[in-house]
Design a protein around this motif. Structure first.
Motif, mmCIF file in Angstrom:
data_model
loop_
_atom_site.group_PDB
_atom_site.id
_atom_site.type_symbol
_atom_site.label_atom_id
_atom_site.label_comp_id
_atom_site.label_asym_id
_atom_site.label_seq_id
_atom_site.Cartn_x
_atom_site.Cartn_y
_atom_site.Cartn_z
ATOM 1 N N ARG A 334 16.829 -19.934 20.058
ATOM 2 C CA ARG A 334 16.081 -19.659 21.096
ATOM 3 C C ARG A 334 16.727 -18.821 22.074
ATOM 4 N N SER A 335 18.064 -18.438 21.842
ATOM 5 C CA SER A 335 18.699 -17.729 22.829
ATOM 6 C C SER A 335 19.363 -18.380 24.071
ATOM 7 N N ILE A 336 19.420 -19.733 23.694
ATOM 8 C CA ILE A 336 20.040 -20.838 24.691
ATOM 9 C C ILE A 336 21.432 -20.831 24.553
ATOM 10 N N VAL A 337 22.373 -20.392 25.331
ATOM 11 C CA VAL A 337 23.555 -20.449 25.299
ATOM 12 C C VAL A 337 24.372 -21.941 25.531
ATOM 13 N N MET A 338 25.104 -22.463 24.662
ATOM 14 C CA MET A 338 25.687 -23.797 24.802
ATOM 15 C C MET A 338 27.014 -23.878 24.981
ATOM 16 N N GLU A 364 30.791 -23.512 15.434
ATOM 17 C CA GLU A 364 30.599 -21.707 15.459
ATOM 18 C C GLU A 364 29.578 -21.459 16.619
ATOM 19 N N ASP A 365 28.308 -22.265 16.756
ATOM 20 C CA ASP A 365 27.100 -21.731 17.449
ATOM 21 C C ASP A 365 27.337 -22.163 19.043
ATOM 22 N N VAL A 366 28.430 -22.726 19.329
ATOM 23 C CA VAL A 366 28.717 -23.185 20.620
ATOM 24 C C VAL A 366 29.849 -22.123 21.389
ATOM 25 N N GLU A 452 17.919 -10.040 28.135
ATOM 26 C CA GLU A 452 17.700 -9.359 27.096
ATOM 27 C C GLU A 452 18.555 -9.769 25.969
ATOM 28 N N LEU A 453 20.079 -9.959 26.376
ATOM 29 C CA LEU A 453 20.820 -10.007 25.445
ATOM 30 C C LEU A 453 20.861 -11.422 24.537
ATOM 31 N N THR A 454 21.467 -11.027 23.299
ATOM 32 C CA THR A 454 21.542 -12.242 22.432
ATOM 33 C C THR A 454 22.889 -13.222 22.650
ATOM 34 N N ASN A 455 22.685 -14.502 22.205
ATOM 35 C CA ASN A 455 23.847 -15.015 22.309
ATOM 36 C C ASN A 455 25.062 -14.452 21.814
ATOM 37 N N TYR A 456 25.246 -13.815 21.002
ATOM 38 C CA TYR A 456 26.345 -13.041 20.262
ATOM 39 C C TYR A 456 26.665 -11.871 21.388
ATOM 40 N N GLU A 457 25.669 -11.251 22.032
ATOM 41 C CA GLU A 457 25.904 -10.001 22.836
ATOM 42 C C GLU A 457 26.252 -10.497 24.270
ATOM 43 N N LYS A 459 28.339 -13.309 24.621
ATOM 44 C CA LYS A 459 29.638 -13.746 24.500
ATOM 45 C C LYS A 459 30.412 -12.730 24.596
ATOM 46 N N ALA A 460 29.868 -11.491 23.911
ATOM 47 C CA ALA A 460 30.733 -10.343 23.750
ATOM 48 C C ALA A 460 30.841 -9.758 25.357
ATOM 49 N N ARG A 461 29.755 -9.973 26.130
ATOM 50 C CA ARG A 461 29.775 -9.538 27.567
ATOM 51 C C ARG A 461 30.990 -10.260 28.359
ATOM 52 N N LEU A 462 31.159 -11.673 28.088
ATOM 53 C CA LEU A 462 32.108 -12.286 28.406
ATOM 54 C C LEU A 462 33.531 -12.098 28.166
ATOM 55 N N ILE A 463 33.477 -11.778 26.839
ATOM 56 C CA ILE A 463 34.856 -11.303 26.381
ATOM 57 C C ILE A 463 35.447 -10.022 26.984
ATOM 58 N N GLU A 464 34.393 -9.170 27.273
ATOM 59 C CA GLU A 464 34.505 -7.812 28.030
ATOM 60 C C GLU A 464 35.172 -8.197 29.292
ATOM 61 N N TYR A 465 34.818 -9.106 30.217
ATOM 62 C CA TYR A 465 35.382 -9.426 31.394
ATOM 63 C C TYR A 465 36.415 -10.188 31.566
#
Length: 519
Positions: A334-338, A364-366, A452-457, A459-465
């Protein structure tokens, strides 16, 4: 004897006075007395230092009365013609002439200190304590005394615990020109360290109004703290432990208030908190209660879940993991980030790899978060002054307690973090429980601006910053590092008007009389 031991002894004697009706004289280091009755005053810290009894107050009205009785300077006094001020630390007959801006930063001659206890009077003439908030006011006779005391307090407690009481002016602090607020004073050092105070202050500038819901699965919240004003979704919040009191999400333990307070401090009002109380007032819970908490968050369709809860050892049974794994997977679908805490050493011994030792941090999914502490001069205790931005020269992995491992995704401030507490006041706590909500807050900003970002995206955004900490690249202690979010809105919402797109050549210009058409 000026230590916590003294405080305990005085508290014991005061409590004894309640039972015997006795007044014990001479127990303070000066001429003060310890009196006790049946309320909070049985734990009075009287006489924090030689000859200066601490005046305890229980309300703002009592605080005002105590300050008046002590003859503490009022800001309005400094604007009165003929008021005696000080220049260069020495008393001088100085006619202010109504201009309070002419005063020095020490003119009010008092310092506010946030501390569980004090061990010195720092030369003060009066000390007042509002114990509910660990709030002390030190009053001084001269500006010179004030300046010397302030420097020593900062050295002893850190600049984030001390406030020099200064005059403020309406034209300096009121934004009545139609411009947006340019700053936010954070409660947690982590909010500033991660640039989220800047981000929070810029919300109105970018008209970021999208609502984001963050669920806090924890011990509840004392919503009387001003951090929670207008921030809690009372309809969605519930008691997952006691079905007979489903609407009671109060907090008698403090942990949940502290965790939720970090998120509230770091985010604007359009981030709403869903409080899911999953512990009894005595601190008990079960796997099914935690499961109900996650289910409730999913049912409410929240955007982010923070779970500063770790299953260790015997509590981390495989059947518990399997059932909770299903809810974690559903949240991801459901694209809920944990966001979850990596885990702490303590009763479990030394810090360990989260893999197989801390659940759900090893999934893995958290998003698994380890803890950082501040560096100090000599790097002794990790609670010194901060700088503006996280980097390897200001923070380090909290190796004394934080779990680590390949499953760690990010690190965030976890040591001596100040936030809300169970009594409605504030307290500093340490642990990966404090680190996780900082990342949950950062995730909430991404959900706000890029839903609109998925959980994977995401997380990638947080990595970017993230600012890389520890060894270069992802490492087992700090993961990808700690996100620094100050420029995030600017980068997302910038219209690109100042961006050079490359060189171009004009080959022809037509219709120049009515307007230029470029080819």
């Amino acid at each position: 004897m000026r230590s916590k031991e003294r405080k305990r002894i005085l508290a014991f004697v005061a409590a004894l006075a309640v039972c015997t009706g006795t007044v014990f004289e001479g127990l303070t280091s000066g001429a003060g007395q310890v009196y006790a009755d049946c309320d909070k005053r049985s734990s009075i810290q009287q006489g924090a230092s030689e000859g200066i009894p601490v005046k305890m107050v229980d309300s703002v009205d009592e605080l005002d009365e105590a300050m008046d009785e002590a003859g503490m300077v009022k800001p309005e006094d400094l604007g009165k013609s003929g008021y005696t001020a000080e220049i260069g630390g020495e008393l001088a007959g100085y006619d202010v002439g109504g201009d309070t801006k002419a005063q020095s930063e020490y003119s009010l001659r008092r310092i506010v200190l946030f501390a569980d206890e004090v061990s010195d009077d720092y030369g003060a003439s009066d000390i007042i304590c509002y114990d509910k908030y660990d709030y002390y006011i030190f009053g001084f006779d001269t500006e010179q005394d004030t300046e010397q005391a302030y420097r020593q307090m900062v050295a002893d407690y850190g600049s984030d615990k001390c406030m020099l009481d200064e005059i403020m002016h309406a034209d300096d602090i009121l934004a009545d020109s139609g411009t947006s607020t340019s700053s936010y004073t954070a409660v947690s050092w982590g909010t500033e360290y991660m640039g989220m105070d800047t981000l929070k202050a810029s919300v109105s500038s970018y008209s970021v109004e999208a609502r984001v819901d963050v669920a806090v699965i924890d011990t509840g919240v004392n919503d009387s703290n001003t951090l929670f004003e207008g921030r809690i979704d009372k309809t969605a919040s519930r008691n997952c432990y006691d079905s007979d009191n489903i609407g009671d999400y109060s907090d008698s333990l403090g942990h949940g208030s502290h965790v939720a307070g970090i998120i509230a401090d770091a985010t604007p009002d359009n981030v709403r908190l869903t409080i899911l109380k999953c512990f009894s007032d005595s601190g008990t819970t079960s796997g099914t209660v935690i499961q109900k908490g996650i289910m409730a968050a999913i049912d409410q369709d929240v955007d982010v879940i923070n779970m500063s809860v770790c299953f260790y050892g015997d509590n981390a049974k495989e059947d518990t993991k399997v059932t909770i794994d299903g809810f974690i997977a559903e949240a991801k679908k459901r694209s809920i980030v944990m966001c979850v805490a990596a885990g702490n050493a303590g009763r479990n011994g030394s810090p360990m790899d989260v893999e197989g030792n801390s659940y759900p941090a090893d999934r893995e999914d958290v998003i698994t978060v380890s803890a950082l502490q501040k560096l100090t001069a000599g790097d002794t205790d990790g609670v010194g002054d901060t700088t503006v931005k996280v980097d390897n020269t200001t923070v380090k992995f909290a190796s004394g307690y934080s779990y680590y491992g390949d499953k760690v995704d990010f690190s965030a401030p976890g040591s001596a973090v100040r936030s809300a507490w169970k009594d409605g006041g504030y307290r500093s706590n340490t642990g990966t429980s404090m680190a996780s909500p900082h990342i949950a807050a950062a995730a909430a900003y991404v959900k706000m601006a890029e839903p609109e970002l998925t959980n994977y995206e995401l997380k990638a955004r947080l990595i970017e910053y993230s600012v890389d900490l520890g060894d270069a690249g992802k490492d087992i202690y700090c993961g990808y590092g700690c996100p620094y979010m100050a420029d995030y809105f600017r980068n997302v919402y910038d219209d690109g008007s100042d961006i050079a797109l490359g060189k171009c050549t004009v080959t022809r210009a037509d219709n120049t009389s009515s307007g230029i058409k470029v080819f």
